[in-house]
Design a protein around this motif. Structure first.
Motif, PDB file in Angstrom:
ATOM      1  N   UNK A   3       0.855  -1.192   0.000  1.00 28.98           N
ATOM      2  CA  UNK A   3       0.000   0.000   0.000  1.00 28.98           C
ATOM      3  C   UNK A   3       0.891   1.242   0.000  1.00 28.98           C
ATOM      4  N   UNK A   4       0.857   1.982  -1.098  1.00 31.33           N
ATOM      5  CA  UNK A   4       1.644   3.203  -1.224  1.00 31.33           C
ATOM      6  C   UNK A   4       0.924   4.335  -0.494  1.00 31.33           C
ATOM      7  N   UNK A   5       1.653   5.378  -0.092  1.00 29.41           N
ATOM      8  CA  UNK A   5       1.011   6.526   0.554  1.00 29.41           C
ATOM      9  C   UNK A   5      -0.018   7.179  -0.355  1.00 29.41           C
ATOM     10  N   UNK A   6      -1.040   7.709   0.245  1.00 29.10           N
ATOM     11  CA  UNK A   6      -2.069   8.420  -0.514  1.00 29.10           C
ATOM     12  C   UNK A   6      -1.630   9.875  -0.695  1.00 29.10           C
ATOM     13  N   UNK A   7      -0.581  10.036  -1.479  1.00 32.21           N
ATOM     14  CA  UNK A   7       0.000  11.346  -1.747  1.00 32.21           C
ATOM     15  C   UNK A   7       0.143  11.513  -3.257  1.00 32.21           C
ATOM     16  N   UNK A   8       0.253  12.747  -3.702  1.00 30.85           N
ATOM     17  CA  UNK A   8       0.321  13.053  -5.124  1.00 30.85           C
ATOM     18  C   UNK A   8       1.784  13.245  -5.541  1.00 30.85           C
ATOM     19  N   UNK A   9       2.288  12.400  -6.448  1.00 27.48           N
ATOM     20  CA  UNK A   9       3.661  12.583  -6.921  1.00 27.48           C
ATOM     21  C   UNK A   9       3.854  13.972  -7.517  1.00 27.48           C
ATOM     22  N   UNK A  10       4.963  14.612  -7.133  1.00 25.66           N
ATOM     23  CA  UNK A  10       5.296  15.944  -7.621  1.00 25.66           C
ATOM     24  C   UNK A  10       4.786  17.069  -6.728  1.00 25.66           C
ATOM     25  N   UNK A  11       3.903  16.757  -5.791  1.00 28.25           N
ATOM     26  CA  UNK A  11       3.352  17.792  -4.913  1.00 28.25           C
ATOM     27  C   UNK A  11       4.269  18.000  -3.702  1.00 28.25           C
ATOM     28  N   UNK A  12       4.386  19.283  -3.290  1.00 27.89           N
ATOM     29  CA  UNK A  12       5.153  19.643  -2.092  1.00 27.89           C
ATOM     30  C   UNK A  12       4.247  19.547  -0.875  1.00 27.89           C
ATOM     31  N   UNK A  13       4.822  19.012   0.200  1.00 31.51           N
ATOM     32  CA  UNK A  13       4.080  18.872   1.448  1.00 31.51           C
ATOM     33  C   UNK A  13       4.895  19.440   2.599  1.00 31.51           C
TER      34      UNK A  13
END
Length: 158
Positions: A3-13
């Motif tokens: 299960x990969x993180x529910x994050x958007x590739x390329x987005x800064x956090x």
């Protein structure tokens, strides 16, 4: 399947936005962010930038990416040697078990400005990267560290 993180590739956090994907280290409450940013930034793979005053007060942000596991092949050789104690092997086994049971994969931490180096230096997440190799995952979740732009870029209003 991992299960990969529910994050958007390329987005800064910012740290608080991804807190659920920052691993606690068990050493007095320190976490991946604390340890990774203590080694950041670097000149090349192993030289700390000496003038810490120049970077004091700047906020480190993370760009989420997913890199092919293949990018870490040359890193793996050194990683297998460096993280081979019984404690290291137990940590890798524990992480593997968590991943196999459906826990989300926590990203490894890399300096955004060092991504062209080979082997790619990993500031935090070495044990989990070795677990990813054992599980033969196709992609690795990565937090690319950089300083938040200051002053912030102006964005046109809608």
């Amino acid at each position: 399947m991992i299960q990969m993180p529910e994050l958007i590739p390329g987005k800064m956090y910012r740290r608080e936005e991804v807190a659920r994907y920052i691993a606690l280290q068990g050493d007095g409450g320190a976490d991946d962010y604390y340890h990774a940013t203590n080694m950041f930034p670097r000149k090349g793979a192993d030289k700390m930038i000496r003038n810490r005053a120049m970077i004091s007060g700047k906020t480190v942000v993370m760009e989420y990416q997913e890199f092919p596991l293949e990018r870490y092949r040359t890193w793996r050789e050194a990683g297998l040697k460096k993280f081979s104690s019984s404690n290291d092997l137990e940590r890798i086994k524990t992480i593997r078990g968590l991943l196999e049971s459906g826990s989300p994969a926590f990203p490894v931490w890399v300096d955004k400005h060092l991504t062209e180096l080979d082997p790619l230096p990993v500031f935090e997440g070495n044990h989990r990267l070795l677990a990813f190799f054992e599980l033969e995952v196709p992609t690795v979740p990565v937090f690319l560290m950089k300083y938040e732009e200051w002053p912030p870029a102006l964005t046109p209003s809608p």
